[in-house]
Design an enzyme around this catalytic site. Structure first.
Site, PDB file in Angstrom:
ATOM      1  N   SER A 144     -47.837  65.289  27.483  1.00  0.00           N
ATOM      2  CA  SER A 144     -47.868  66.504  26.442  1.00  0.00           C
ATOM      3  C   SER A 144     -48.509  67.559  27.173  1.00  0.00           C
ATOM      4  O   SER A 144     -48.739  67.706  28.449  1.00  0.00           O
ATOM      5  CB  SER A 144     -48.987  66.141  25.637  1.00  0.00           C
ATOM      6  OG  SER A 144     -49.600  67.264  24.814  1.00  0.00           O
ATOM      7  N   TYR A 157     -57.935  63.690  22.679  1.00  0.00           N
ATOM      8  CA  TYR A 157     -56.330  63.506  22.860  1.00  0.00           C
ATOM      9  C   TYR A 157     -56.225  64.254  24.201  1.00  0.00           C
ATOM     10  O   TYR A 157     -55.404  64.031  25.010  1.00  0.00           O
ATOM     11  CB  TYR A 157     -55.768  64.340  21.640  1.00  0.00           C
ATOM     12  CG  TYR A 157     -54.122  64.371  21.653  1.00  0.00           C
ATOM     13  CD1 TYR A 157     -53.644  63.180  21.319  1.00  0.00           C
ATOM     14  CD2 TYR A 157     -53.566  65.512  22.091  1.00  0.00           C
ATOM     15  CE1 TYR A 157     -52.188  63.440  21.552  1.00  0.00           C
ATOM     16  CE2 TYR A 157     -52.111  65.565  22.360  1.00  0.00           C
ATOM     17  CZ  TYR A 157     -51.277  64.193  21.776  1.00  0.00           C
ATOM     18  OH  TYR A 157     -50.049  64.286  22.035  1.00  0.00           O
TER      19      TYR A 157
HETATM   20  P1  NAD Z   1     -44.299  60.456  15.606  1.00  0.00           P
HETATM   21  O1  NAD Z   1     -45.461  59.981  14.812  1.00  0.00           O
HETATM   22  O2  NAD Z   1     -43.256  61.102  14.939  1.00  0.00           O
HETATM   23  O3  NAD Z   1     -43.747  59.369  16.520  1.00  0.00           O
HETATM   24  C1  NAD Z   1     -44.659  58.343  16.945  1.00  0.00           C
HETATM   25  C2  NAD Z   1     -44.142  57.070  16.653  1.00  0.00           C
HETATM   26  O4  NAD Z   1     -45.393  56.032  17.433  1.00  0.00           O
HETATM   27  C3  NAD Z   1     -44.176  56.647  15.016  1.00  0.00           C
HETATM   28  O5  NAD Z   1     -43.230  56.025  14.748  1.00  0.00           O
HETATM   29  C4  NAD Z   1     -45.634  55.721  14.901  1.00  0.00           C
HETATM   30  O6  NAD Z   1     -45.281  54.916  13.853  1.00  0.00           O
HETATM   31  C5  NAD Z   1     -45.482  55.081  16.566  1.00  0.00           C
HETATM   32  N1  NAD Z   1     -47.080  54.378  16.481  1.00  0.00           N
HETATM   33  C6  NAD Z   1     -48.151  55.137  16.360  1.00  0.00           C
HETATM   34  N2  NAD Z   1     -49.040  54.193  16.587  1.00  0.00           N
HETATM   35  C7  NAD Z   1     -48.468  53.035  16.985  1.00  0.00           C
HETATM   36  C8  NAD Z   1     -48.953  51.817  17.255  1.00  0.00           C
HETATM   37  N3  NAD Z   1     -50.265  51.652  17.343  1.00  0.00           N
HETATM   38  N4  NAD Z   1     -48.228  50.680  17.528  1.00  0.00           N
HETATM   39  C9  NAD Z   1     -46.753  51.051  17.462  1.00  0.00           C
HETATM   40  N5  NAD Z   1     -46.331  52.196  17.077  1.00  0.00           N
HETATM   41  C10 NAD Z   1     -47.412  52.968  17.029  1.00  0.00           C
HETATM   42  O7  NAD Z   1     -44.837  61.540  16.739  1.00  0.00           O
HETATM   43  P2  NAD Z   1     -44.144  62.209  17.822  1.00  0.00           P
HETATM   44  O8  NAD Z   1     -44.514  63.682  17.846  1.00  0.00           O
HETATM   45  O9  NAD Z   1     -42.762  61.912  17.948  1.00  0.00           O
HETATM   46  O10 NAD Z   1     -45.189  61.422  18.939  1.00  0.00           O
HETATM   47  C11 NAD Z   1     -44.511  60.879  20.184  1.00  0.00           C
HETATM   48  C12 NAD Z   1     -45.207  61.017  21.424  1.00  0.00           C
HETATM   49  O11 NAD Z   1     -45.185  62.372  21.643  1.00  0.00           O
HETATM   50  C13 NAD Z   1     -46.686  60.534  21.391  1.00  0.00           C
HETATM   51  O12 NAD Z   1     -47.398  60.041  22.318  1.00  0.00           O
HETATM   52  C14 NAD Z   1     -47.303  62.109  21.146  1.00  0.00           C
HETATM   53  O13 NAD Z   1     -48.722  61.982  21.606  1.00  0.00           O
HETATM   54  C15 NAD Z   1     -46.637  62.967  22.119  1.00  0.00           C
HETATM   55  N6  NAD Z   1     -46.551  64.337  22.014  1.00  0.00           N
HETATM   56  C16 NAD Z   1     -46.188  64.952  20.559  1.00  0.00           C
HETATM   57  C17 NAD Z   1     -46.059  66.409  20.520  1.00  0.00           C
HETATM   58  C18 NAD Z   1     -46.064  66.918  19.349  1.00  0.00           C
HETATM   59  O14 NAD Z   1     -46.538  68.189  19.077  1.00  0.00           O
HETATM   60  N7  NAD Z   1     -45.490  65.934  18.205  1.00  0.00           N
HETATM   61  C19 NAD Z   1     -46.428  67.132  21.859  1.00  0.00           C
HETATM   62  C20 NAD Z   1     -46.839  66.316  22.927  1.00  0.00           C
HETATM   63  C21 NAD Z   1     -46.617  65.190  23.225  1.00  0.00           C
END
Ligand code: NAD
Length: 264
Positions: A144, A157
């Site tokens: 991230s 986080y």
């Molecule tokens: P999202 O919620 O759309 O996708 C995350 C997925 O992880 C979901 O489908 C959720 O059901 C699954 N999940 C969460 N906890 C779980 C668990 N305990 N067991 C199994 N599945 C689980 O969110 P996203 O933004 O696509 O996140 C994906 C990654 O990207 C994460 O690691 C997040 O920290 C990282 N990220 C997101 C952003 C942002 O701004 N959206 C920025 C930087 C990094």
């Protein structure tokens, strides 16, 4: 011809957001099969219909080692091997600062956020390590902008995402030369990223205030736009491809609109 012709991938958190976009892009790049582990696999039916026979969905929690074993076993049973692991499932803390906690709430939220965002990656690596060594494959973890800078998350986080870089570097050293290990660091991205259950944020999502989030990110980054999941997928393809990143390991490629060159 795609960059990942015949590759087999396992993706955690692949039913939504960045993980779903990566899974779709891998399949479009010619992947022979993608196996997804997610606690909520309800949103995968359109991807399964788009790529018949090339998608496996495993319902489970990334804190559970057995779920990762099932993910890897099912990928290998169905497609014969594993080339790429994408560790990606994660939750947010909606920027809660240390001062908002007492020891009890900090402990509960720490246990949950570190277990999902970091132990989940380690358990995935543990389950996939041997298969990836056989295929000379690679691991890619979603880091991230909060892995490098303060303010991308709250105290938990930001700390856990900094830890993801440590995980990537240590695993890259431990698993060389057989397996490459890298990361992609998205900036603020328009997804349904949810919060911590221990903090009462399980139903809260970045998408709740999508317009506000989009405007805030666009104003904050030099490239002037909030990222969408698809904006990051090329880096996941590049890092997975043996032909295109054979010499890359222990690296995290940022995909954040240029936060490093933000004016003061
Ligand atoms: P999202 O919620 O759309 O996708 C995350 C997925 O992880 C979901 O489908 C959720 O059901 C699954 N999940 C969460 N906890 C779980 C668990 N305990 N067991 C199994 N599945 C689980 O969110 P996203 O933004 O696509 O996140 C994906 C990654 O990207 C994460 O690691 C997040 O920290 C990282 N990220 C997101 C952003 C942002 O701004 N959206 C920025 C930087 C990094």
């Amino acid at each position: 011809m795609g960059w990942l012709e015949g590759y087999v991938a396992a993706v955690t958190g692949g039913a939504s957001g960045i993980g779903l976009a990566v899974a779709r892009r891998y399949l479009r790049e010619g992947a022979g099969g993608v196996a997804i582990l997610d606690r909520d696999i309800g949103g995968l039916s359109s991807l399964a219909a788009e790529f018949p026979g090339r998608l496996i969905a495993v319902a489970g929690d990334v804190r559970d080692a057995a779920a990762h074993t099932e993910l890897v076993t099912r990928a290998i049973t169905s497609y014969g091997k594993l080339d790429v692991l994408v560790g990606n499932a994660g939750i947010f803390d909606f920027r809660r600062p240390l001062e908002s906690y007492d020891p009890e709430t900090l402990g509960a939220a720490f246990d949950e956020i570190f277990a999902v965002n970091l132990k989940g990656y380690m358990l995935a690596a543990m389950a996939a390590r041997e298969a990836l060594a056989k295929s000379n494959g690679s691991m890619i973890f979603t880091a991230s902008v909060a892995s490098l800078y303060a303010g991308g998350g709250g105290i938990l986080y930001s700390t856990v995402k900094h830890g993801v870089i440590g995980l990537i570097r240590e695993l890259a050293r431990e698993l060389a030369p057989a397996v490459r290990v890298n990361g992609v660091g998205p900036g603020g991205t328009l997804t349904n990223l949810r919060g911590s259950e221990a903090l009462g944020q399980a139903e809260r999502s970045l998408a709740d205030k999508a317009a506000e989030v989009e405007a805030r990110i666009a104003a904050a980054v030099p490239l002037g736009f909030a990222q969408r999941p698809e904006d990051h997928t090329g880096l996941y393809v590049l890092l997975a491809s043996r032909d295109n990143s054979r010499a890359v390991t222990g690296e995290v490629f940022m995909s954040d609109g240029g936060v490093r060159v933000r004016p003061l």
